[in-house]
Motif scaffolding. Structure first.
Motif, PDB file in Angstrom:
ATOM      1  N   ARG A 205       7.120  -0.308  -7.452  1.00 17.16           N
ATOM      2  CA  ARG A 205       6.663  -0.545  -6.099  1.00 17.16           C
ATOM      3  C   ARG A 205       5.199  -0.966  -6.107  1.00 17.16           C
ATOM      4  O   ARG A 205       4.465  -0.665  -7.052  1.00 17.16           O
ATOM      5  CB  ARG A 205       6.838   0.723  -5.252  1.00 17.16           C
ATOM      6  CG  ARG A 205       6.105   1.943  -5.788  1.00 17.16           C
ATOM      7  CD  ARG A 205       6.401   3.149  -4.928  1.00 17.16           C
ATOM      8  NE  ARG A 205       5.643   4.313  -5.367  1.00 17.16           N
ATOM      9  CZ  ARG A 205       5.669   5.478  -4.748  1.00 17.16           C
ATOM     10  NH1 ARG A 205       6.413   5.628  -3.654  1.00 17.16           N
ATOM     11  NH2 ARG A 205       4.966   6.501  -5.204  1.00 17.16           N
ATOM     12  N   SER A 206       4.783  -1.668  -5.068  1.00 12.64           N
ATOM     13  CA  SER A 206       3.419  -2.193  -5.025  1.00 12.64           C
ATOM     14  C   SER A 206       2.994  -2.411  -3.573  1.00 12.64           C
ATOM     15  O   SER A 206       3.814  -2.761  -2.725  1.00 12.64           O
ATOM     16  CB  SER A 206       3.331  -3.518  -5.791  1.00 12.64           C
ATOM     17  OG  SER A 206       2.047  -4.110  -5.638  1.00 12.64           O
ATOM     18  N   TRP A 207       1.698  -2.177  -3.312  1.00 13.15           N
ATOM     19  CA  TRP A 207       1.145  -2.573  -2.018  1.00 13.15           C
ATOM     20  C   TRP A 207       0.831  -4.054  -2.063  1.00 13.15           C
ATOM     21  O   TRP A 207       0.265  -4.555  -3.044  1.00 13.15           O
ATOM     22  CB  TRP A 207      -0.128  -1.781  -1.719  1.00 13.15           C
ATOM     23  CG  TRP A 207       0.149  -0.419  -1.206  1.00 13.15           C
ATOM     24  CD1 TRP A 207       0.240  -0.030   0.088  1.00 13.15           C
ATOM     25  CD2 TRP A 207       0.418   0.754  -1.987  1.00 13.15           C
ATOM     26  NE1 TRP A 207       0.552   1.309   0.161  1.00 13.15           N
ATOM     27  CE2 TRP A 207       0.673   1.826  -1.092  1.00 13.15           C
ATOM     28  CE3 TRP A 207       0.490   1.011  -3.339  1.00 13.15           C
ATOM     29  CZ2 TRP A 207       0.960   3.102  -1.513  1.00 13.15           C
ATOM     30  CZ3 TRP A 207       0.781   2.284  -3.760  1.00 13.15           C
ATOM     31  CH2 TRP A 207       1.013   3.320  -2.861  1.00 13.15           C
ATOM     32  N   ILE A 208       1.226  -4.774  -1.000  1.00 12.88           N
ATOM     33  CA  ILE A 208       0.959  -6.201  -0.932  1.00 12.88           C
ATOM     34  C   ILE A 208       0.342  -6.531   0.412  1.00 12.88           C
ATOM     35  O   ILE A 208       0.530  -5.822   1.401  1.00 12.88           O
ATOM     36  CB  ILE A 208       2.238  -7.051  -1.136  1.00 12.88           C
ATOM     37  CG1 ILE A 208       3.215  -6.852   0.032  1.00 12.88           C
ATOM     38  CG2 ILE A 208       2.895  -6.732  -2.458  1.00 12.88           C
ATOM     39  CD1 ILE A 208       4.366  -7.816   0.000  1.00 12.88           C
ATOM     40  N   SER A 209      -0.426  -7.612   0.421  1.00 12.87           N
ATOM     41  CA  SER A 209      -1.008  -8.141   1.651  1.00 12.87           C
ATOM     42  C   SER A 209      -0.775  -9.648   1.657  1.00 12.87           C
ATOM     43  O   SER A 209      -0.934 -10.305   0.620  1.00 12.87           O
ATOM     44  CB  SER A 209      -2.511  -7.834   1.715  1.00 12.87           C
ATOM     45  OG  SER A 209      -3.117  -8.479   2.829  1.00 12.87           O
TER      46      SER A 209
END
Length: 278
Positions: A205-209
């Motif tokens: 999982r990863s935070w993305i913008s």
């Protein structure tokens, strides 16, 4: 700072007051040591880079790259050492000006709605139609030859008998398999007059913008393993990946094979045409 080789070699920070609330880094370090884990163990289990784990345990959150990533790392590390992350997150919000503002619902809905509006060509249907036309033309030619009393040329070297024509056997004509193997471009087909970016969390999982060419925020949040987001703009898409090693990208219908490292933060820009990393 510990080298991450032995939890027994590490010593917790000196407690100035028994009533004082421990810092976030100190609480995480004490819980890790109590669990018998080294910094290397925690880094391997959480995929948070070793320097970031050391920095957080020293209450230095600058290497995290922002409040969103810092809160995510605190939650991940706390769970790895069997510590409740909620009090630590509340303490972080108190020390850093409160919880970040939630992502607006309208841009997220718009980004999710983009994908079904544009569909690539159905190559399988086109191939089937072409095969049907060819088979129909061959059948029409054979029937017309019988009506004219002419001798049909039979495949596989068969000789027609006198006084009548020979119709093809079922083995004479073998239709081509109407289902070609899918390619990367066919799987992620995209219109050429826009830039289309598909972000998939395949390895974690990863935070993305994501932002469009005007800088308008399309998405800012956590992408769990197995989830995908698709973004589209007339000219440019800007991305920030919190854990680039967990992400697979398709840009303008093409798979991006960049060797992103696990835990690495990547800032990328893609435009129309061939994928170009900005």
């Amino acid at each position: 700072m510990s080298n991450g080789n032995s939890p027994e070699d590490e010593r917790p920070f000196e407690d100035v007051s028994e009533e004082a609330r421990p810092s976030i880094g100190r609480a995480l370090q004490q819980a890790r040591i109590a669990a018998g884990l080294t910094v290397d163990d925690v880094s391997t289990a959480t995929r948070v880079r070793l320097p970031i784990v050391h920095a957080i345990e020293a209450d230095d959150f600058a290497p995290c790259g922002g409040d969103v990533y810092a809160r995510g790392h605190i939650r991940t590390l706390a769970r790895a050492v069997s510590l409740d992350p909620v009090p630590l997150l509340e303490q972080y919000d108190d020390d850093h000006g409160g919880r970040p503002a939630p992502t607006p619902a309208a841009p997220m809905f718009e980004a999710e709605r983009i994908r079904p509006e544009r569909r690539g060509p159905n190559w399988t249907a086109a191939m089937v139609a072409a095969i049907v036309v060819v088979i129909g033309f061959v059948g029409f030619t054979l029937v017309k030859g019988e009506d004219d009393g002419s001798t049909s040329q039979v495949a596989d070297g068969a000789t027609p008998s006198a006084g009548k024509t020979t119709s093809p056997t079922p083995t004479d004509t073998k239709p081509v398999d109407p289902k070609p193997e899918p390619s990367d471009s066919a799987i992620a087909a995209a219109p050429q007059d826009k830039v289309t970016v598909q972000v998939s969390a395949t390895d974690g999982r990863s935070w993305i913008s994501a932002k469009d060419h005007n800088g308008r925020l399309l998405f800012d949040g956590l992408l769990k393993q197995g989830q995908s987001k698709t973004f589209q703009d007339n000219s440019k898409i800007r991305l920030v990946l919190g854990d680039a090693g967990a992400i697979q990208l398709y840009v303008n219908g093409k798979k991006i094979n960049d060797d992103f490292r696990p835990g690495a933060v990547e800032r990328l820009t893609y435009t129309k045409g061939d994928p170009v990393v900005g």
